[in-house]
Write an enzyme that holds these catalytic residues in place. Structure first.
Site, mmCIF file in Angstrom:
data_model
loop_
_atom_site.group_PDB
_atom_site.id
_atom_site.type_symbol
_atom_site.label_atom_id
_atom_site.label_comp_id
_atom_site.label_asym_id
_atom_site.label_seq_id
_atom_site.Cartn_x
_atom_site.Cartn_y
_atom_site.Cartn_z
ATOM 1 N N THR A 29 62.177 37.247 68.596
ATOM 2 C CA THR A 29 62.033 36.084 69.475
ATOM 3 C C THR A 29 63.367 35.647 70.067
ATOM 4 O O THR A 29 63.446 35.259 71.229
ATOM 5 C CB THR A 29 61.402 34.908 68.699
ATOM 6 N N SER A 51 59.357 41.965 65.432
ATOM 7 C CA SER A 51 59.526 42.346 64.020
ATOM 8 C C SER A 51 58.217 42.755 63.357
ATOM 9 O O SER A 51 58.234 43.407 62.311
ATOM 10 C CB SER A 51 60.194 41.224 63.226
ATOM 11 N N THR A 64 61.493 36.854 63.213
ATOM 12 C CA THR A 64 61.312 36.105 61.960
ATOM 13 C C THR A 64 60.142 36.590 61.112
ATOM 14 O O THR A 64 60.159 36.422 59.896
ATOM 15 C CB THR A 64 61.114 34.600 62.254
ATOM 16 N N ASP A 65 59.125 37.199 61.729
ATOM 17 C CA ASP A 65 57.891 37.471 60.982
ATOM 18 C C ASP A 65 58.100 38.384 59.777
ATOM 19 O O ASP A 65 57.491 38.175 58.729
ATOM 20 C CB ASP A 65 56.826 38.067 61.907
#
Length: 331
Positions: free
Chosen positions: A15, A56, A87-88
């Site tokens: 992101t 990710s 972030t995932d």
């Protein structure tokens, strides 16, 4: 004037480097980060290298290995390394890289953002500043920086999908925090150096993470064995409870007898799996399962993938899970 610290930024997408596209946010290369990096160059001498450009959700163990190799091979001449990442799955990547780089001799800091840098209100600039400060701190290890906090890579868990405090350090204190005194490092949390830095990137993908549910069909363990899995991490109830009535233990027993390493963690985010408290837990210990104790599921799974990848037999894996390698478990 003191000389600027040399920091290497490895980008992987996510992101933080995304821009709106026809089907939603699309990850781009480091050129979209240039405005923020220009400000950071006031404080650091920054080298940027694009490793990959992925959401990710699409980062797999093969990408973890590529990241670990790039860190190990490119670290010479740098005071620290920052890795921008979606972030995932960042907690999985940071944890896996921790095991693949034992005794890494520079700070390696993962970070990302919940809003793209292109957004005026992005949390990305703040997260990058925290990550660069930790990378320049002189404290080696693998870390994750987010929302003005720094945690061990093997203790981080994503707990919020949209809030800016997306990650928490589970069952361990933060390695550092940003305050009005700057970056304040808690040295008692930092991993101990046990020798020269090494690269041990071999992993097994034949590890399955299973969330226990009431009445789960124990045949699932036979199915996993038939599919070639060599390790199973079971997120059990509470302190490590497993339904032992109604043939609940039979599948686990057969899996262990077949040489599959079974690690028991807890579905409770905070606290520890302790199989010695209840009868059901002691029955599991008698079968030869491994206690995950207070490890996160991400840390337990990646540790098991790494251990099997190193060619360790089940008995050696069990002994390895008794050891604290990099702060992932309270010994």
């Amino acid at each position: 004037m003191s000389q600027k610290k040399q920091i290497l930024l490895l980008t992987t997408g996510g992101t933080i480097a995304s821009v709106p596209g026809g089907e939603g946010l699309e990850p781009h290369r480091s050129d979209v980060m240039e405005r923020e990096l220009e400000q950071l160059r006031t404080y650091y001498d920054i080298t940027v290298r694009d490793v990959m450009c992925l959401d990710s959700s699409n980062i797999r163990p093969e990408e973890w290995q590529l990241i670990a190799r790039r860190v190990f091979e490119d670290r010479t001449g740098f005071d620290g390394i920052v890795i921008s990442h979606g972030t995932d799955t960042m907690a999985y990547t940071a944890s896996a890289v921790t095991y693949m780089l034992p005794s890494i001799d520079v700070p390696v800091v993962f970070t990302g953002s919940q809003l793209p840098l292109a957004d005026m209100l992005s949390d990305g600039p703040d997260n990058l500043r925290t990550a660069f400060a930790m990378a320049a701190s002189g404290h080696p290890g693998v870390f994750l920086a987010f929302d003005r906090k720094v945690m061990l890579g093997c203790r981080a868990v994503k707990v919020r999908a949209s809030g800016f405090s997306a990650f928490e350090s589970v069952n361990a204190r933060y390695a550092a925090r940003v305050s009005n005194r700057g970056l304040v490092v808690d040295t008692s949390v930092l991993p101990k150096q046990t020798g020269p830095a090494r690269l041990l990137p071999e992993l097994s993908k034949n590890v399955f993470l299973l969330k226990l549910t009431p009445g789960l069909n124990p045949a699932v363990f036979d199915m996993l064995a038939a599919m070639g899995y060599r390790g199973i991490v079971v997120e059990a109830f509470g302190l490590g409870g497993v339904n032992v009535l109604h043939k609940g233990l039979r599948g686990i027993h057969r899996a262990v007898e077949d040489g599959i390493s079974v690690v028991i963690t807890t579905q409770c985010l905070y606290d520890s799996a302790n199989l010695e408290v209840y009868q059901v837990g002691n029955k599991l210990l008698e079968l030869g399962v491994i206690q995950g104790r207070d490890m996160t599921s991400e840390a337990a799974m990646t540790k098991l993938m790494w251990a099997i990848g190193q060619g360790m037999p089940p008995e050696e894996i069990a002994r390895l899970f008794e050891k604290n390698l990099a702060g992932e478990v309270t010994a």
